[in-house]
Write an enzyme that holds these catalytic residues in place. Structure first.
Site, PDB file in Angstrom:
ATOM      1  N   GLY A  86     -42.277 -26.603  31.472  1.00 28.15           N
ATOM      2  CA  GLY A  86     -42.389 -25.444  30.591  1.00 28.15           C
ATOM      3  C   GLY A  86     -42.832 -25.925  29.226  1.00 28.15           C
ATOM      4  CB  ALA A 119     -41.451 -29.800  29.638  1.00 27.94           C
ATOM      5  CD  GLU A 190     -52.506 -30.044  36.921  1.00 26.38           C
ATOM      6  OE1 GLU A 190     -53.092 -29.529  37.889  1.00 26.38           O
ATOM      7  OE2 GLU A 190     -52.051 -29.384  35.964  1.00 26.38           O
TER       8      GLU A 190
END
Length: 238
Positions: A86, A119, A190
């Site tokens: 987040g 995060a 990613e």
């Protein structure tokens, strides 16, 4: 310490944590109870429900720290900690507000397994200076958990040579960070993740990473490689 630091919780073409499930299962082993930290998103109830459902499918009992009567006791009693993604600034501010940095740091140092995503991986580093997020709130400090000695940059994206976008590339931003700081950065694409245990940092997942050090060219790393030696700080330039 045992850490699994995941670049992203959702990979294109798959569901929440699908790409990391096999690694999470192997990492947690016989652990049954996981404490979730949802502070990076505003709707903590919805976020915790999503995480609880996903971990239940893997056979783990997940509870959220935001519903605990005593959050520090919840940290002390859990077998594993999972901090979700987040906004990194919101996450770190809340950890400071609830005075949870030291309890989490102590438990992980004592052997409690730690999983971070995005995060949650950022706050495992010494600071959050290499997050991609907007500073929507102001934490007391940029100093984070310092479970590792290097910085994390999740969701790393390579520059598109055919793009007409004239803003800074991620590489340029990380090089700017190193103009003012000495701590190396592991930039995780990613699909990439780092597994740290027994003093070894292993790059895992389906994609690679780039290691940025002050005064040196970035180094490309591939899944399966041990990256500790490459992550050692360079000699600062004068």
């Amino acid at each position: 310490m045992r850490l699994l630091l995941i670049s992203n919780s959702t990979l294109y073409g798959s569901g929440y944590l699908d790409h990391a499930e096999s690694e999470i299962r192997d990492f947690l082993g016989d652990v049954k109870r996981v404490l979730f930290v949802p502070f990076a998103l505003q709707d903590r109830d919805a976020y915790a429900a999503t995480a609880k459902t996903r971990f239940a499918k893997m056979g783990y009992e997940l509870s959220s720290i935001h519903t605990a009567k005593n959050q520090k006791e919840a940290v002390d009693e859990t077998e594993a900690i999972f901090i979700g993604g987040g906004n990194t600034f919101r996450l770190l501010k809340t950890l400071y507000d609830y005075d949870l940095l030291d309890p989490i740091r102590s438990r992980v140092a004592a052997g409690t397994s730690y999983i971070g995503s995005s995060a949650g991986s950022n706050v495992a580093a010494p600071t959050i200076k290499t997050t991609n997020d907007m500073p929507i709130v102001q934490p007391r400090s940029f100093d984070a958990l310092a479970l590792i000695w290097f910085q994390i940059n999740p969701h790393y994206i390579d520059a598109d040579k055919n793009s007409t976008h004239m803003g800074e590339t991620r590489e340029q931003r990380l090089l700017q960070y190193l103009e003012e700081n000495d701590t190396p950065v592991a930039a995780l694409r990613e699909g990439a993740m780092l597994r740290i245990e027994n003093g070894v940092t292993l790059l895992k997942g389906s994609s690679g990473a780039r290691i940025f050090r002050r005064g040196l060219a970035p180094v490309e790393m591939s899944p399966g490689e041990q990256i500790d030696a490459v992550l050692q700080p360079s000699t600062p330039t004068i």
